[in-house]
Design a protein around this motif. Structure first.
Motif, PDB file in Angstrom:
ATOM      1  N   GLU A  24       9.496  54.542  52.094  1.00 45.45           N
ATOM      2  CA  GLU A  24      10.064  55.895  52.011  1.00 45.45           C
ATOM      3  C   GLU A  24       9.534  56.660  50.796  1.00 45.45           C
ATOM      4  OE1 GLU A  24      14.194  55.060  51.763  1.00 45.45           O
ATOM      5  OE2 GLU A  24      14.402  54.487  53.875  1.00 45.45           O
ATOM      6  N   GLY A  25       8.722  55.984  49.957  1.00 41.39           N
ATOM      7  CA  GLY A  25       8.205  56.618  48.748  1.00 41.39           C
ATOM      8  C   GLY A  25       9.265  56.834  47.695  1.00 41.39           C
ATOM      9  N   LYS A  26      10.269  55.956  47.653  1.00 35.82           N
ATOM     10  CA  LYS A  26      11.409  56.158  46.756  1.00 35.82           C
ATOM     11  C   LYS A  26      11.479  55.140  45.620  1.00 35.82           C
ATOM     12  CE  LYS A  26      12.861  59.438  49.509  1.00 35.82           C
ATOM     13  NZ  LYS A  26      12.626  60.846  49.148  1.00 35.82           N
ATOM     14  N   LEU A  27      10.406  54.395  45.381  1.00 32.76           N
ATOM     15  CA  LEU A  27      10.448  53.415  44.304  1.00 32.76           C
ATOM     16  C   LEU A  27      10.442  54.095  42.937  1.00 32.76           C
ATOM     17  CD1 LEU A  27       7.924  50.654  45.460  1.00 32.76           C
ATOM     18  CD2 LEU A  27      10.416  50.533  45.464  1.00 32.76           C
ATOM     19  N   LYS A  28      11.134  53.489  41.980  1.00 32.07           N
ATOM     20  CA  LYS A  28      11.081  53.958  40.597  1.00 32.07           C
ATOM     21  C   LYS A  28       9.852  53.341  39.928  1.00 32.07           C
ATOM     22  CE  LYS A  28      16.140  54.025  40.418  1.00 32.07           C
ATOM     23  NZ  LYS A  28      17.341  53.375  39.827  1.00 32.07           N
ATOM     24  N   PRO A  29       9.289  54.014  38.929  1.00 31.71           N
ATOM     25  CA  PRO A  29       8.082  53.478  38.284  1.00 31.71           C
ATOM     26  C   PRO A  29       8.226  52.043  37.816  1.00 31.71           C
ATOM     27  CG  PRO A  29       8.479  55.724  37.558  1.00 31.71           C
ATOM     28  CD  PRO A  29       9.674  55.328  38.389  1.00 31.71           C
ATOM     29  N   GLU A  30       9.374  51.699  37.255  1.00 33.20           N
ATOM     30  CA  GLU A  30       9.540  50.333  36.739  1.00 33.20           C
ATOM     31  C   GLU A  30       9.577  49.291  37.853  1.00 33.20           C
ATOM     32  OE1 GLU A  30      13.737  52.251  36.730  1.00 33.20           O
ATOM     33  OE2 GLU A  30      11.668  52.858  36.311  1.00 33.20           O
ATOM     34  N   GLU A  31       9.706  49.746  39.095  1.00 28.85           N
ATOM     35  CA  GLU A  31       9.767  48.800  40.209  1.00 28.85           C
ATOM     36  C   GLU A  31       8.391  48.456  40.778  1.00 28.85           C
ATOM     37  OE1 GLU A  31      14.128  49.663  42.189  1.00 28.85           O
ATOM     38  OE2 GLU A  31      12.535  51.128  42.599  1.00 28.85           O
TER      39      GLU A  31
END
Length: 431
Positions: free
Chosen positions: A336-343
């Motif tokens: 979904e393109g919803k990852l956070k950068p730290e993930e």
């Protein structure tokens, strides 16, 4: 008092992004925490939240605009009690479609006073060069047509074949030394214009603009193959014991909403193997070697916009159920393109599984700055020696790609040996 809403830096490496979609419109009232826009970075598409309360007075950057620099004003927020309709947009110099700097060649010979370099009504200028297909460049060179004076009819104002076929020769003949001779010969465009790649425009086709994510993938993979000396080591691994254990574990997990996949167990096996062979859990850093004491496994996930690698942190020391739950959630949000950068930023080693596509074996490209990536193929029934007798077993091929600057062949071989042993005797994954 009105507030400028600026393009945020949504990742440590972000310098510019694409304003993919506005989730508000002029006149809407927002408060802190409300979603305002979706912004595509070089890694993912992320939601941008409001920090202040007010009314959206002006939207300064249209959705779909790419190359928006961090810190650029993208909207104006009217404060409490302020008339939103009276708010004026800040005066920002629009990027001029100036005659490309790449073409001072026309002025160099300056034969006859040909029509002065026309400002080109928004010609296909992008940055400092004219946007034109390689075929259009070749035809223009043959006819002596000055591209900066041609209006492009292709996507984004790109000059295509039809635009130059009927154009009249300009004042400057086709430059020879300054204009790439390779282009005139129909060869690929020179290094000065890497975006222009020769192809046959007569073949029916369409052009698709690259997303920031795809551009990043292209850049990183090119960098990896050009700068990292890869060494590849392959082992065949018997899966029957692991498949049996997986079935038993999934029965015990019924009703808990967890169902282990083979990939979940392979992530754990790689993590444990790296703890046992720490010489492969490293990063080459020029004059030093970074040795990690934790195994954070980056897992390749295919998404509509390209490959991304969400990370299972400390995978060697967490349970299989936790790996499975995290992996399912991370994969869904990655698509979904919803990852956070730290993930997805970081990781000490990677795993890429193409077994679900029936791929038997492949060599993966190292994910810099890591030094190890494991490529996993499909498990399939094969003739196999079991207890000194020829039999049939479920076997998969796994290939480790190693950065030979950081990992010796013997150390990579040791990792593959330990990984094989863990998969073939999988109770070690439960410790």
């Amino acid at each position: 008092m009105s507030i400028e809403i600026k393009m945020p830096a949504l990742s440590p490496t972000m310098e510019e992004g694409t304003l993919a979609k506005w989730l508000v419109k002029e006149g809407d009232t927002v408060k802190a925490g409300d979603l305002m826009a979706e912004i595509e970075t070089d890694k993912a598409t992320m939601e941008f939240e409001a920090v202040d309360e007010g009314t959206i007075a002006k939207i300064l950057v249209a959705e779909g605009t790419d190359g928006v620099k961090v810190g650029t004003a993208i909207a104006i927020l009217a404060g409490e009690g302020e008339d939103a309709s009276a708010v004026e947009a800040p005066k920002v110099e629009a990027p001029k479609a100036e005659a490309p700097k790449e073409e001072p060649k026309a002025a160099a010979p300056a034969p006859a006073p040909a029509e002065p370099a026309k400002p080109a009504p928004a010609p296909a200028a992008s940055g400092d060069r004219v946007k034109a297909s390689p075929l259009a460049r070749r035809i223009a060179a043959e006819k002596g047509v000055e591209l900066s004076a041609v209006q492009g009819s292709g996507p984004g104002g790109r000059i295509v074949k039809a635009d130059v076929e009927d154009a009249k020769p300009g004042a400057a003949p086709a430059p020879k030394a300054a204009e790439a001779p390779a282009a005139a010969a129909g060869a690929p465009a020179p290094a000065a214009a890497p975006a222009s790649v020769w192809y046959d425009e007569s073949i029916p086709h369409e052009e698709e603009k690259l997303s920031n994510i795809r551009k990043t993938i292209a850049r990183r993979l090119t960098e990896a193959k050009q700068t990292i000396p890869h060494i590849y080591l392959t082992v065949d691994v018997q899966l029957d014991a692991l498949l049996k254990l997986r079935g038993q574990l999934n029965k015990s997990l019924e009703g808990r909403g967890v169902k282990l996949s083979v990939n979940d167990m392979l992530i754990k096996a790689l993590a444990v193997a790296l703890m046992q062979v720490p010489k492969c859990n490293v990063t080459y850093a020029g004059d030093k070697l970074i040795k990690y004491s934790r195994t954070d496994i980056s897992v390749a996930v295919s998404t509509p916009t390209g490959l991304i690698t969400p990370i299972i942190r400390d995978a060697a020391n967490i349970g299989l159920a936790s790996i499975s739950t995290q992996m399912k959630e991370l994969a869904e949000r990655a698509k979904e393109g919803k990852l956070k950068p730290e993930e997805y930023q970081g990781g000490t080693a990677s795993i890429s599984n193409m077994g679900m596509y029936g791929i038997k074996q492949f060599d993966a490209v190292i994910n810099p700055p890591q030094a190890t990536i494991l490529a996993v193929g499909a498990g399939e029934k094969r003739p196999y020696i079991v207890d000194d007798a020829l039999g049939v077993a479920t076997v998969m091929s796994a290939t480790g790609s190693f950065d030979h600057r950081a990992v010796d062949g013997a150390d990579g071989a040791e990792l593959m040996k330990v990984f094989k042993a863990l998969v073939e005797s999988p109770f070690g994954l439960l410790a």
